[in-house]
Write a protein that holds these residues in place. Sequence first.
Motif, PDB file in Angstrom:
ATOM      1  N   PHE A 233      80.625  64.749  45.772  1.00 22.47           N
ATOM      2  CA  PHE A 233      82.058  64.369  46.315  1.00 22.47           C
ATOM      3  C   PHE A 233      83.008  65.598  46.401  1.00 22.47           C
ATOM      4  CE2 PHE A 233      86.075  62.226  46.873  1.00 22.47           C
ATOM      5  CZ  PHE A 233      85.723  61.252  47.915  1.00 22.47           C
ATOM      6  N   ASN A 234      83.280  66.230  45.364  1.00 22.59           N
ATOM      7  CA  ASN A 234      84.094  67.422  45.610  1.00 22.59           C
ATOM      8  C   ASN A 234      83.953  68.358  46.369  1.00 22.59           C
ATOM      9  OD1 ASN A 234      86.159  66.023  43.925  1.00 22.59           O
ATOM     10  ND2 ASN A 234      85.743  66.518  41.910  1.00 22.59           N
ATOM     11  N   PRO A 235      82.669  68.857  46.253  1.00 21.84           N
ATOM     12  CA  PRO A 235      82.315  69.931  47.120  1.00 21.84           C
ATOM     13  C   PRO A 235      82.106  69.627  48.419  1.00 21.84           C
ATOM     14  CG  PRO A 235      80.849  69.878  45.435  1.00 21.84           C
ATOM     15  CD  PRO A 235      81.758  68.555  45.209  1.00 21.84           C
ATOM     16  N   MET A 236      82.071  68.381  48.974  1.00 17.55           N
ATOM     17  CA  MET A 236      82.078  68.148  50.352  1.00 17.55           C
ATOM     18  C   MET A 236      83.312  67.894  50.686  1.00 17.55           C
ATOM     19  SD  MET A 236      79.315  67.333  51.862  1.00 17.55           S
ATOM     20  CE  MET A 236      79.094  66.021  52.804  1.00 17.55           C
ATOM     21  N   ILE A 237      84.480  67.448  49.987  1.00 20.66           N
ATOM     22  CA  ILE A 237      85.906  67.171  50.880  1.00 20.66           C
ATOM     23  C   ILE A 237      86.190  68.408  51.527  1.00 20.66           C
ATOM     24  CG2 ILE A 237      88.140  66.870  50.126  1.00 20.66           C
ATOM     25  CD1 ILE A 237      87.150  65.388  47.676  1.00 20.66           C
TER      26      ILE A 237
ATOM     27  N   LEU B  78      90.233  58.750  41.399  1.00 21.20           N
ATOM     28  CA  LEU B  78      91.218  59.663  41.590  1.00 21.20           C
ATOM     29  C   LEU B  78      90.902  60.580  42.940  1.00 21.20           C
ATOM     30  CD1 LEU B  78      94.265  60.649  41.550  1.00 21.20           C
ATOM     31  CD2 LEU B  78      93.629  62.026  39.760  1.00 21.20           C
ATOM     32  N   ASP B  79      89.632  61.111  42.953  1.00 26.49           N
ATOM     33  CA  ASP B  79      89.402  62.095  43.937  1.00 26.49           C
ATOM     34  C   ASP B  79      89.347  61.542  45.214  1.00 26.49           C
ATOM     35  OD1 ASP B  79      89.289  64.357  42.233  1.00 26.49           O
ATOM     36  OD2 ASP B  79      87.094  63.754  41.693  1.00 26.49           O
ATOM     37  N   SER B  80      88.676  60.159  45.257  1.00 22.63           N
ATOM     38  CA  SER B  80      88.586  59.756  46.625  1.00 22.63           C
ATOM     39  C   SER B  80      89.863  59.056  46.986  1.00 22.63           C
ATOM     40  CB  SER B  80      87.302  58.445  46.737  1.00 22.63           C
ATOM     41  OG  SER B  80      87.845  57.610  45.319  1.00 22.63           O
ATOM     42  N   ALA B  81      90.629  58.615  46.116  1.00 24.64           N
ATOM     43  CA  ALA B  81      92.043  58.123  46.439  1.00 24.64           C
ATOM     44  C   ALA B  81      92.773  59.296  47.007  1.00 24.64           C
ATOM     45  CB  ALA B  81      92.816  57.507  45.186  1.00 24.64           C
TER      46      ALA B  81
ATOM     47  N   ILE C 197      96.380  46.034  46.204  1.00 26.22           N
ATOM     48  CA  ILE C 197      95.718  47.505  46.808  1.00 26.22           C
ATOM     49  C   ILE C 197      96.656  48.502  46.213  1.00 26.22           C
ATOM     50  CG2 ILE C 197      95.253  48.642  48.914  1.00 26.22           C
ATOM     51  CD1 ILE C 197      94.101  46.022  49.626  1.00 26.22           C
ATOM     52  N   ILE C 198      98.168  48.204  46.427  1.00 22.83           N
ATOM     53  CA  ILE C 198      99.096  49.437  46.226  1.00 22.83           C
ATOM     54  C   ILE C 198      99.028  49.809  44.688  1.00 22.83           C
ATOM     55  CG2 ILE C 198     101.559  50.044  46.222  1.00 22.83           C
ATOM     56  CD1 ILE C 198     101.746  48.099  48.642  1.00 22.83           C
ATOM     57  N   GLU C 199      99.215  48.512  43.952  1.00 17.83           N
ATOM     58  CA  GLU C 199      99.213  48.948  42.529  1.00 17.83           C
ATOM     59  C   GLU C 199      97.798  49.441  42.068  1.00 17.83           C
ATOM     60  OE1 GLU C 199      99.792  44.740  41.378  1.00 17.83           O
ATOM     61  OE2 GLU C 199     101.859  44.714  41.390  1.00 17.83           O
ATOM     62  N   ARG C 200      96.815  49.092  42.641  1.00 17.54           N
ATOM     63  CA  ARG C 200      95.325  49.793  42.352  1.00 17.54           C
ATOM     64  C   ARG C 200      95.406  51.515  42.645  1.00 17.54           C
ATOM     65  NH1 ARG C 200      91.634  50.985  39.098  1.00 17.54           N
ATOM     66  NH2 ARG C 200      89.490  51.174  39.987  1.00 17.54           N
ATOM     67  N   PHE C 201      95.980  51.487  43.763  1.00 20.13           N
ATOM     68  CA  PHE C 201      96.198  53.039  44.024  1.00 20.13           C
ATOM     69  C   PHE C 201      96.880  53.796  42.924  1.00 20.13           C
ATOM     70  CE2 PHE C 201      94.556  52.705  48.264  1.00 20.13           C
ATOM     71  CZ  PHE C 201      93.882  53.783  48.489  1.00 20.13           C
ATOM     72  N   GLU C 202      97.995  53.055  42.601  1.00 21.43           N
ATOM     73  CA  GLU C 202      98.898  53.700  41.462  1.00 21.43           C
ATOM     74  C   GLU C 202      98.052  53.566  39.920  1.00 21.43           C
ATOM     75  OE1 GLU C 202     103.379  52.592  41.651  1.00 21.43           O
ATOM     76  OE2 GLU C 202     102.235  50.698  42.067  1.00 21.43           O
TER      77      GLU C 202
END
Length: 562
Positions: free
Chosen positions: A364-368, A387-390, A415-420
Motif C-alpha cells: 500500500f505505502n509504496p503504491m501511493i 491511518l495510511d488509507s485514511a 463516519i466522521i468519528e471513525r476517521f478521527e
Amino acid sequence: MNLNIGINLNETITDAVVDQLIECDPSLAERSREDIPRTCTANRILAAIGALTSLPVFLKIKDFVDRNLLEESDPSMLNRGMFVPLYRDTEQIYIAVANPWDPTGEDTFSQQFPDLEVTKILAPVAEISQVIETVSRTTGPSQSELDAIEVENSDDEITDFNVTEKHAEPLAQLVAKIVSDGVKDRASDIHIKCDKDRVHYSYRIDGDMGEKYEIPIKLKDRIDAFLLNLMGLPPEERAKRPGISGRFTVNYLRRSIDMRFERHRTYRGYHVTMRILDKSHFEAKLGVGSLAFDSATLFELEKVMAIPAGIIVMSGPTGSGKSTTLNAMLRELNRPEDIILTLENPVEDEIQGVLHCDIKPNEFNPMIASFMRSDPDIILMGEVRDLDSAELAIEAAITGHKVLTTIHCPRASQIIERFEQLGIERWKVAQTLKAACAQRLIKLLCPYCKIKKTGLTEREIRKFNLDDEWRDTPIYQRNNDGCGECGGRGYLGRSALLEIIPITPEWSDQLSKGVISPYELELAVRKEGILPSLRKSGLQIVKEGRSDLEALRKIIDMSATE
C-alpha cells in the motif's frame, strides 16, 4: 463497444442498436456513443433490439415454458445458442432467444419440427440461463467413487474449471457440484469447515446460512489441495501461511464467474470461504433492481456525485452491499474524458474503461506515490482501514480528486468519528467529506408464498416503537414453510437500504469549528424530513409488502425511534 447484455454483437449491429436507443430517447445524443450503453439498463437495450428486429420482448419467460418440450431439448445446445423452446401448437413453435441474429435456435427447431413455423421472441440472457439451469444439472460422485479416491496429493493442473460438465475424477466432480449448486441457488458464499470428525459445506443465501452437507473426512486434505490448485498454488502453501487469499474462475453454462477465495487455519483443520461473484442475475445500476432507492435519496446521491472533488464514504457491516453500490456509482461516473483508478484487495467487479489495481496490504505505502502521479480524476479505495488509507483519501480530496470508499461503522454520522479514531483531524474530514452514507441489505419476501396479515399486535407496536396506525395496517410476513420458488426459505432476494447525510458547506464549517457534533448533524438532516433514515426506508418496504419486520429487525436497531 460492448452493450453489456451478455451477448456479443458485431460493430454494425451495435451501432444500429445505439441509434435505436437515441431515436427512442433523443437526450442520449448529448452523450458519447460509447457512454450510452453504460447509462441504459439491459432491459432498455433489449427493448431497442426488439424495436430494431420487430420482435416482441418478454422479460420473464419461466412461467411460459412447456416443460415437456424443454426436457426433450439438449441443454448444451440451448446453452451454446442461448435459446429455449416455449410452446408448440399445430402450426408454430415459439422460442425465446437472447440474440435474434444468431440462427442456431431457429435452425435447431426447424430441423426437429420441419412442418412447424419457428416464431422467435426476445428475452434477457439471465432469464434464458435460469430456464436452462432447470434441465442442466451437475451431479455429484457416488459414495463408492468417493471411497475409491486415493488420498495422496495430486499434481494435476486445472486451468479452466468447468462446473457444468462431467468430470472423470470423482473429486473434481464433487467440487463442480458444490460450486454449481451454489451458483444455481444464487448463494453469495460457499463455506467449507472442518470439525473433529467430519468436513461439511454449506451456502449463504440471502444472508442466511443453509443446510450442512457432509464430505468424507479422509478427503479433507485432497479438497484443500484441489482448491489451492485452482488458484495455481501448491499444497505446500498451507503450512507457510496462516491465511490464504486469492481468486479463480469457473465456467458455468458458458459464462465465466469469479470466485473469491479465503482460507485460514483452524484448530481442526481449515475454514474456506468462497465468495461467488456472479453478476448475471442482477444489475449493479443505481435506481434499478436491488439498488432502486427512493427518489429523494437517489437525487441526493446524484447531487454529491456531481461535485468535482471530495470524499463519498459508504459504511455498513460486511456483506451489506457497499462495494456493489460504489461500483454502480463508478459506472455512472465512467466517462472517456476521465481517468478512474481503483485500489482494491481484491478486485471484485471489473468495469470496462476503469484501471483496477489489485493491491496487497504490504504494497500500500509504496503504491501511493506512483498511484497519485498517474494523474487520476476519480479514485475508488476498497476500504479505509488504517491511518495510511485514511490519509490517502483525505489528501486526494484536498488536491482536487473525487474519492469513493467504504469504512466499517454502524451509523452514517459515525463516519466522521471513525476517521478521527484513525488519527485524522476533524477539520480535514469536515472539509473533504461530501456525503456520509450507511447501507444495509434487507431480505425480500417471496412473492409466491408470503402471508398477509391484517396488522400488528400491541406488543409488536411497543417492541418496535411504531405508531398506532400499524395496528390496522395490512402487511405481509414470511411463510415459514416457503415454496418451490424460494427453496423453502420464505425469502427471495435482497434489496439495499441507503441512508445519506450530505455535508453542505454550511454544515462542513460548523463541524470544523465544533459547533455541532456528527450526531447532531444527523438529527438536523432528519428534522428536514427530506432524506429518509435506514429505519424509515425499511418500514416503507415493510408497508409495501416487500419485506417483514422480522427481516428488518435483523439489520436495524428497531428499539429507538427516529
